[in-house]
Write a protein that holds these residues in place. Structure first.
Motif, PDB file in Angstrom:
ATOM      1  N   GLN A   1       2.989 -15.606  -3.859  1.00 48.51           N
ATOM      2  CA  GLN A   1       2.383 -14.577  -3.023  1.00 48.51           C
ATOM      3  C   GLN A   1       3.088 -14.455  -1.684  1.00 48.51           C
ATOM      4  O   GLN A   1       2.485 -14.107  -0.671  1.00 48.51           O
ATOM      5  CB  GLN A   1       0.897 -14.853  -2.815  1.00 48.51           C
TER       6      GLN A   1
ATOM      7  N   GLU B   1       4.532  -3.689   1.229  1.00 44.42           N
ATOM      8  CA  GLU B   1       4.659  -5.144   1.182  1.00 44.42           C
ATOM      9  C   GLU B   1       4.118  -5.713  -0.119  1.00 44.42           C
ATOM     10  O   GLU B   1       4.616  -6.719  -0.627  1.00 44.42           O
ATOM     11  CB  GLU B   1       3.922  -5.759   2.373  1.00 44.42           C
ATOM     12  N   LYS B   2       3.089  -5.037  -0.700  1.00 46.51           N
ATOM     13  CA  LYS B   2       2.518  -5.537  -1.949  1.00 46.51           C
ATOM     14  C   LYS B   2       3.539  -5.558  -3.069  1.00 46.51           C
ATOM     15  O   LYS B   2       3.475  -6.424  -3.955  1.00 46.51           O
ATOM     16  CB  LYS B   2       1.321  -4.666  -2.332  1.00 46.51           C
ATOM     17  N   GLU B   3       4.489  -4.610  -3.054  1.00 51.06           N
ATOM     18  CA  GLU B   3       5.504  -4.561  -4.101  1.00 51.06           C
ATOM     19  C   GLU B   3       6.564  -5.639  -3.930  1.00 51.06           C
ATOM     20  O   GLU B   3       7.365  -5.862  -4.831  1.00 51.06           O
ATOM     21  CB  GLU B   3       6.179  -3.186  -4.115  1.00 51.06           C
TER      22      GLU B   3
ATOM     23  N   ASN C   1       3.735   0.266   4.035  1.00 53.64           N
ATOM     24  CA  ASN C   1       2.698  -0.060   3.060  1.00 53.64           C
ATOM     25  C   ASN C   1       3.248  -0.579   1.739  1.00 53.64           C
ATOM     26  O   ASN C   1       2.550  -0.561   0.740  1.00 53.64           O
ATOM     27  CB  ASN C   1       1.842   1.181   2.791  1.00 53.64           C
TER      28      ASN C   1
END
Length: 736
Positions: free
Chosen positions: A14, A5-7, A3
């Motif tokens: 993007q 990947e956003k960082e 979880n």
């Protein structure tokens, strides 16, 4: 790592970071994206190749950002020269300029401009740690599939090795082919295949040396050459090992705390999700309420429109009827029709009596018609100006129609807020804040042991005005106070907490009594007997003329009209900073009356009017406590003796000073402990101790004030005499 990947996504493209650079604002951005952003800002004429390393996987079509393929790319060698020279000549900079333009980078994360300096991206560090994390994440989730050999001819085989020196990935056969035995390349150490090749260590972008230290002042890694440069002279520089260990310990401690409170995190997540649901419901309700109110406004406007149109219609019909009647009257005046034709026929009558009988009435009608013809004007105006509407005020109101706002956080006036016999709290709303209907005051003591559970505040609701009195505070305590406003929209934010110290003992209320001591001609006591001014008059002028030959000054004394015989008492006063010499203190009532009833003149302003303790006198060790205790003030300074200097922590080069002066505070506080036989002089604003000395309390003790030359003293007025709203401390305890 599933979880996170956003960082690992670049805020520009993007996509996962490729060769990330650390901006001065500590955010990261891909090197290629950073160059593209600078190109869009005009620092590079036609944009640039996102990588100056042609053999790097970041420059291959399979990993490059798709939007970059549509740009016209200059030659890599020219771009490298531009980067190494600080982007060469860019808009606003002349070649060879003494003061080159500083490059500003718009950070996409913090939405602010970041200064990169003259060298631009060439002066930034590469975030190798983030690259390693991205690579481990790619391997764990198999992002992008297998890594292919870059040297194979199609079809390419899967890469099994990588070479940091060659900056390429190889299969087994290609690695042997490009690293033959007996050559220098054979000594290259193979690594695991990767999409991003990193240097072995972090290098200084200025000197290409390995960084070994960390500058705490600049918060930047530096090399040995950076340490000796003038740029870091006087800065706090530590070895990178120390900075590494300190930051690692802090991060580990914070991470351990977060991991140890997972239940709290989950509870807060549930609370936030519940808040989201309530927000959706409340938002829908707010929309319906606004729609209903606007529909109500529309209905009122429609009803008003109908009534106004009806009024105009009635006025129009009335005018048309009057004009139609006037037209008919004028048509009857035409030749051969109406009234004119009838008159012509009557004129043909020859019978005189009959003519007179018929013509009398006709003549009146003809006369009125003639008069109307001569003074013609329409029976009604065609203008409807009286029906115009002035909707300027209403349009302004509709334009300014907006949601109700709660009052902003009040600002407590610390200059007017203080604690004496009661606490006087004063506040105001910031400019442009919506008005408040009433206020809520909350207060609590901070010097009591903390109780388990939420902090308990004492609360008073619906306080009108912008000031209040808090009655019966505990002595020698510290109170924290805050205020918030309320109107139809609800409660606003609390003000900043204000801490107030209460007096160390109950406040003694007394007035000044000038019957003892000296001539009343030199003392002017106010009508309320709370202020006194000493007028030196002729004796001081004569003393000024005889300054070199000797002079005599009088001691003027005024006492309080209340004597203390037990317990602890406190009072405060303000001394005029322009006073020549004033002594504030206490003493035995009998000794004061005995000493100052007809007191003689003194020779020097340093004369001590008492035979006891004085802050300006030498500290002699005596067995019996002195009958007087005074604090000496002159010309805006307080004179302290050697003992007082030591107690106050004031020292000279060789230890405690023999005597010293401290600035005069706005208010002085005197605290008398009758049982202990001690008197303390305090700064009545911060309650910092100035002087503590013994006192003979074998009889009644009363306040005393001595004047030598001009001076003035004002007793602090009790807060309870102010006509303000009273809020009693005690009760009204509620949970925060």
């Amino acid at each position: 790592m599933k979880n996170m990947e956003k960082e690992l996504l670049c805020p520009v493209c993007q996509e996962m970071y490729k060769q990330p650079l650390v901006l001065p604002c500590t955010h990261n951005v891909c090197q290629a994206c950073a160059r593209e952003v600078l190109g869009q800002q005009g620092y590079i004429g036609h944009g640039g190749d996102p990588s100056s390393e042609p053999t790097s996987p970041a420059s291959t079509p399979s990993t490059r950002s798709p939007r970059l393929s549509r740009r016209t790319l200059p030659k890599p060698d020219r771009l490298d020269r531009l980067l190494k020279s600080g982007f060469g000549t860019y808009p606003g900079r002349k070649r060879g300029a003494l003061h080159p333009q500083v490059i500003m980078f718009p950070c996409p994360a913090c939405q602010g401009d970041v200064e990169l300096g003259e060298r631009g991206l060439a002066g930034l560090f590469r975030n190798l740690t983030l690259e390693r994390v991205v690579e481990r994440y790619r391997q764990s989730v198999s992002v992008g599939g297998a890594i292919l050999c870059q040297l194979c001819k199609p079809p390419q085989l899967e890469a099994t090795k990588g070479c940091t020196e060659c900056r390429a990935t190889f299969c087994n056969e290609c690695f042997k082919l490009f690293h033959p035995w007996g050559t220098q390349k054979a000594q290259h150490e193979p690594t695991l295949p990767t999409l991003s090749f990193r240097p072995k260590g972090l290098m200084c972008p200025d000197h290409k040396e390995e960084v070994t230290h960390y500058c705490k002042t600049c918060q930047r890694l530096v090399c040995q050459l950076c340490r000796v440069r003038r740029t870091h002279s006087g800065h706090k520089i530590t070895p990178v090992v120390s900075a590494y260990q300190a930051l690692k310990d802090k991060l580990t401690k914070s991470l351990t705390y977060i991991l140890g409170n997972q239940d709290t995190v989950q509870t807060q997540i549930c609370e936030l999700e519940e808040t989201v649901r309530h927000t959706e419901v409340s938002g829908q309700q707010a929309k319906e309420e606004v729609s209903q109110l606007v529909r109500g406004l529309g209905a009122v406007l429609e009803e008003k429109r109908a009534s106004l149109l009806q009024a105009i219609e009635e006025c129009q019909q009335e005018r048309l009827a009057r004009l139609s009647a006037q037209i008919q009257e004028h048509r009857s005046l035409l030749d051969g029709s109406g009234l004119v034709g009838y008159a012509q026929e009557v004129l043909k009558e020859t019978d005189q009596p009959c003519f007179v009988q018929a013509a009398k009435q006709l003549h009146n009608r003809i006369a009125r018609a003639t008069e109307a013809l001569q003074t013609f004007r329409p029976a009604a105006s065609s203008s409807f100006r009286h029906c115009q509407l002035d909707v300027g005020r209403e349009m302004k109101l509709l334009t300014e129609l907006n949601f109700l706002r709660v009052p902003e956080a009040p600002v407590i006036d610390t200059q007017r807020t203080f604690a004496y016999d009661q606490i006087f709290l004063c506040w105001r709303l910031p400019p442009h804040s919506p008005p408040a209907w009433h206020y809520t005051i909350e207060f609590r003591r901070t010097d009591v042991p903390a109780q388990p559970g939420p902090t308990r505040w004492q609360r008073r609701e619906e306080v009108r005005g912008t000031s209040a009195l808090l009655e019966n505070p505990d002595t020698g305590s510290v109170y924290v106070l805050r205020v918030r406003g309320c109107n139809k929209a609800g409660y606003g934010e609390y003000s900043e907490d204000v801490h107030l110290h209460t007096p160390p003992a109950p406040v003694l209320h007394f007035f000044l009594d000038g019957r003892w001591g000296t001539s009343r001609e030199r003392l002017a006591i106010s009508k309320d007997q709370r202020a006194v001014r000493s007028v030196p008059g002729l004796p001081l002028l004569l003393a000024a003329e005889r300054l070199l030959t000797g002079c005599h000054l009088s001691v003027d004394v005024v006492l309080g009209d209340v004597a203390v015989t037990q317990g602890r008492s406190y009072w405060a006063c303000a001394v005029d900073p322009a006073s020549y010499l004033v002594k504030v203190g206490v003493g035995l009532e009998s000794k004061l009356q005995e000493s100052f009833q007809g007191a003689p003149d003194v020779i020097s302003p340093r004369y001590d009017p008492d035979s006891g303790h004085d802050s300006g006198a030498e500290d002699a060790t005596v067995e019996a406590s002195p009958p007087f205790a005074f604090l000496t003030i002159g010309m805006g300074k307080i004179l302290l003796g050697a003992g007082a200097s030591a107690n106050a922590g004031l020292t000279g080069r060789d230890g405690p000073a023999a005597s010293c002066t401290v600035p005069l505070p706005p208010r002085l506080g005197i605290c008398l402990d009758y049982e202990r036989g001690r008197v303390s002089f305090l700064d009545a604003v911060s309650f910092r101790g100035l002087l503590e000395c013994p006192l003979d309390c074998s009889g009644p003790v009363c306040p005393a004030f001595c004047f030598i030359g001009g001076g003035a003293v004002q007793l602090q007025e009790p807060v309870g005499t102010k006509p303000e709203r009273k809020v009693t401390i005690g009760g009204f305890a509620k949970l925060d």
